[in-house]
Design a protein around this motif. Sequence first.
Motif, short mmCIF file in Angstrom:
data_model
loop_
_atom_site.label_atom_id
_atom_site.label_comp_id
_atom_site.label_asym_id
_atom_site.label_seq_id
_atom_site.Cartn_x
_atom_site.Cartn_y
_atom_site.Cartn_z
N VAL A 166 0.77 -1.28 -0.17
CA VAL A 166 -0.04 -0.13 0.20
C VAL A 166 0.90 1.24 -0.01
CG1 VAL A 166 -1.93 -1.18 0.98
CG2 VAL A 166 -0.23 0.16 2.54
N VAL A 167 2.22 1.26 -0.36
CA VAL A 167 2.88 2.32 -0.72
C VAL A 167 2.25 2.84 -1.83
CG1 VAL A 167 5.21 3.14 -1.08
CG2 VAL A 167 5.01 1.37 0.69
N ASP A 168 2.22 4.23 -1.52
CA ASP A 168 1.63 5.02 -2.71
C ASP A 168 2.42 5.07 -3.94
OD1 ASP A 168 -0.24 6.62 -4.14
OD2 ASP A 168 -0.15 8.40 -3.03
N ASP A 169 1.74 4.81 -5.21
CA ASP A 169 2.54 5.04 -6.42
C ASP A 169 2.24 6.12 -7.06
OD1 ASP A 169 3.28 2.09 -6.44
OD2 ASP A 169 1.79 1.57 -7.44
N LEU A 170 1.13 6.99 -6.66
CA LEU A 170 1.05 8.41 -7.21
C LEU A 170 2.20 9.35 -6.81
CD1 LEU A 170 -2.75 8.83 -6.90
CD2 LEU A 170 -1.40 8.46 -9.18
N PRO A 171 2.60 10.36 -7.15
CA PRO A 171 2.01 10.67 -8.66
C PRO A 171 2.94 9.88 -9.51
CG PRO A 171 3.55 12.12 -7.74
CD PRO A 171 3.58 11.45 -6.73
N ARG A 172 2.08 9.66 -10.85
CA ARG A 172 2.71 9.00 -11.91
C ARG A 172 3.64 10.00 -12.74
NH1 ARG A 172 -0.60 5.03 -15.97
NH2 ARG A 172 1.47 4.20 -17.08
N ALA A 173 4.99 9.39 -12.93
CA ALA A 173 5.78 10.30 -13.74
C ALA A 173 6.19 9.71 -14.99
CB ALA A 173 7.15 10.49 -12.72
N ALA A 174 7.60 9.80 -15.49
CA ALA A 174 8.00 9.25 -16.61
C ALA A 174 7.95 7.63 -16.84
CB ALA A 174 9.48 9.82 -16.95
N TYR A 175 8.34 7.04 -15.91
CA TYR A 175 8.43 5.66 -16.32
C TYR A 175 7.16 4.73 -16.03
CZ TYR A 175 13.29 7.05 -15.81
OH TYR A 175 14.43 7.42 -16.06
N GLU A 176 7.26 3.54 -16.67
CA GLU A 176 5.91 3.02 -16.70
C GLU A 176 6.16 1.72 -15.77
OE1 GLU A 176 2.20 2.01 -17.85
OE2 GLU A 176 3.40 3.60 -18.68
N PRO A 177 5.40 1.90 -14.68
CA PRO A 177 5.30 0.71 -13.74
C PRO A 177 4.67 -0.74 -14.31
CG PRO A 177 4.23 2.38 -13.02
CD PRO A 177 4.30 2.77 -14.23
N LEU A 178 5.10 -1.99 -13.94
CA LEU A 178 4.31 -3.14 -14.45
C LEU A 178 3.11 -3.44 -13.69
CD1 LEU A 178 4.51 -5.79 -15.98
CD2 LEU A 178 5.64 -6.95 -14.46
N ARG A 179 1.94 -3.32 -14.14
CA ARG A 179 0.71 -3.57 -13.71
C ARG A 179 0.06 -5.04 -13.90
NH1 ARG A 179 -3.57 0.99 -14.62
NH2 ARG A 179 -3.96 0.39 -12.22
N THR A 180 -0.61 -5.33 -13.18
CA THR A 180 -1.09 -6.78 -13.23
C THR A 180 -2.73 -6.65 -13.39
OG1 THR A 180 -1.61 -6.65 -10.76
CG2 THR A 180 0.48 -7.58 -11.50
N THR A 181 -3.11 -7.93 -14.04
CA THR A 181 -4.47 -8.18 -13.96
C THR A 181 -5.19 -7.93 -13.07
OG1 THR A 181 -4.02 -9.32 -16.14
CG2 THR A 181 -6.47 -9.54 -15.28
N HIS A 182 -6.28 -7.35 -12.82
CA HIS A 182 -7.43 -7.21 -11.91
C HIS A 182 -6.66 -6.62 -10.58
CE1 HIS A 182 -9.66 -9.89 -14.21
NE2 HIS A 182 -8.85 -11.04 -14.14
N ASN A 183 -5.58 -5.96 -10.72
CA ASN A 183 -4.83 -5.41 -9.66
C ASN A 183 -4.32 -6.37 -8.58
OD1 ASN A 183 -3.97 -2.64 -9.86
ND2 ASN A 183 -5.35 -1.94 -8.08
N TYR A 184 -4.17 -7.50 -8.96
CA TYR A 184 -3.80 -8.59 -7.92
C TYR A 184 -2.25 -8.25 -7.81
CZ TYR A 184 -7.95 -11.16 -8.98
OH TYR A 184 -9.16 -11.78 -9.48
N ALA A 185 -1.78 -8.53 -6.57
CA ALA A 185 -0.41 -8.56 -6.19
C ALA A 185 0.50 -9.72 -7.00
CB ALA A 185 -0.17 -8.52 -4.74
N THR A 186 -0.23 -10.63 -7.27
CA THR A 186 0.46 -11.87 -8.19
C THR A 186 0.08 -11.51 -9.56
OG1 THR A 186 -1.43 -12.99 -7.81
CG2 THR A 186 0.25 -13.35 -5.92
N ARG A 187 1.04 -12.23 -10.30
CA ARG A 187 0.83 -12.01 -12.04
C ARG A 187 -0.41 -13.18 -12.28
NH1 ARG A 187 6.64 -10.98 -14.98
NH2 ARG A 187 7.32 -9.56 -13.53
N TRP A 188 -1.43 -12.79 -12.88
CA TRP A 188 -2.60 -13.66 -13.07
C TRP A 188 -3.35 -13.40 -14.29
CZ3 TRP A 188 -3.99 -18.11 -10.76
CH2 TRP A 188 -5.46 -18.48 -10.91
N PRO A 189 -3.48 -14.31 -14.98
CA PRO A 189 -3.23 -15.76 -14.89
C PRO A 189 -1.92 -16.06 -15.18
CG PRO A 189 -4.40 -15.33 -17.04
CD PRO A 189 -4.46 -14.06 -16.22
#
Length: 491
Positions: free
Chosen positions: A468-491
């Motif tokens: 729950v560390v805040d990712d905002l504000p969004r800047a130049a780099y592109e974070p890797l995001r997951t399906t459904h906002n899960y903390a694990t890569r799924w599927p």
Amino acid sequence: MRTAATPNVLLVMTDQHRADFTRGAGFALDTMPFLDALAASGTRLRNAYTTAPACVPARTSLLTGRFPSAHRVRQNSAVREVVRGADLLDVLDDADYSLHFAGKTHMYRAKEDFDSFAGPYWHERGPDETDAQRDFSTWLRSIDHGPSLEPTPFPLECQYPYRIVSDAIAGLKKRDPDRPFFSWVSFPEPHNPYQAPEPYFSLFDEADVPDRACGPEAAEAKGGTYRWLRELLEEKRPGYDRLWRRYRATYCGMLRLIDDQIRRLVDFLDDEGLAHNTLVVFVADHGDYVGDYGLQRKGAGMPDVLMRIPFVVAGPGIVTRDNATDQVSLADLFPTLCEAIGRDIPFGVQGRSLWPMLTGGDYPAEEFASVYAERGFGGLPYDADARPPLHFAYEGTMYDELNSVTQSGTTRMLRQGRWKLLYDVTGRGELYDLAEDPAELHNRWADPAVRDVRADLTERLLWWSTRVVDDLPRAAYEPLRTTHNYATRWP
């Protein structure tokens, strides 16, 4: 332009409504038969938790999908300090939904953000337009947050749930039929003042009210803010706990009154031919002691009676399931609705989408094996023997349970399986076995027999705290995001 697959969304919310007070949730009295029937037609999430046991922090989490440490609204008076990206209303508006609100606000959004708006209703006043309504609000203030010992001397039509549903129906009648709608119906009840007109006042006899899990002796034994709040209550209202059965009976009557109004609202949707394509979501912001620990309202600690909330979803595509396994959060509602209407989850949202869970899809059980929450205004906890400055005078009968003592410091909570762990800013830990100790009276933090359990939950709490560390504000780099906002890569 809407399509046949675009669902309407009806969000019904109550205030200070604990999860275990309906027959469908295991309570002895049949307080909310319509809500239980709605849950039986869809999904009931039995292990749903608020993000914080206070109104504005929790409602801010609902709108933003973020936890209080990220959205920065950690107390009711900080409503305008929100830190956020796109929120629920932004996403719905971008999807061309008409937006409707009726009821209690306690949020950073305002009248101009909706196509129709009725309110704000508070606990002792509403948008009063008639002499009867004004007299009712005056009477509510006169009982000083109750519980009233007599039936409310005003008819049902003066009660806020009735008026809010009437307002919600009026707003929906003016909707654009070519656009899907989102209607947020927000009841101030069953929050104090605890009062009900007939037949609701007498519907549940005091003698039939089930025994409480624990009384004032539990607050004394737990000590700290529990004891401080108990002593404050006794100082303000000597002998108040003698009324705990009346308090509970009235609370149950208020739940039935709310239930009848939810039925009236859904019946309207059915009569208008809208029910078949409307997702109905029922949640609360947080719970209420309802006499447990010899306390009323909320304030001290993070017991399940405050943290666990009712959470029901029914409507098109929702599977019939009584889900007593997965641990879910109020922060999960926003990302869930994003997926329900076919929209991406905005950057900065921390909640997890429940859409696969609600629609019978696959999802990782480990993702919902635990749930996390927060409380506290910050700083260090006040000593329970101190008399710090509060937002009310120490003299007189008025008090605010969300005060400088009860809310000082910061505590983080983890629920996983039968276990619950709390850890605060001073390094004090609490560990409870909810299967054996549902009232959380026996702190096993120092018990060597559960050392491995403590280590496992502490590691999981660290994982959540990192998550729950805040990712905002969004800047130049592109974070890797997951399906459904899960903390694990799924599927």
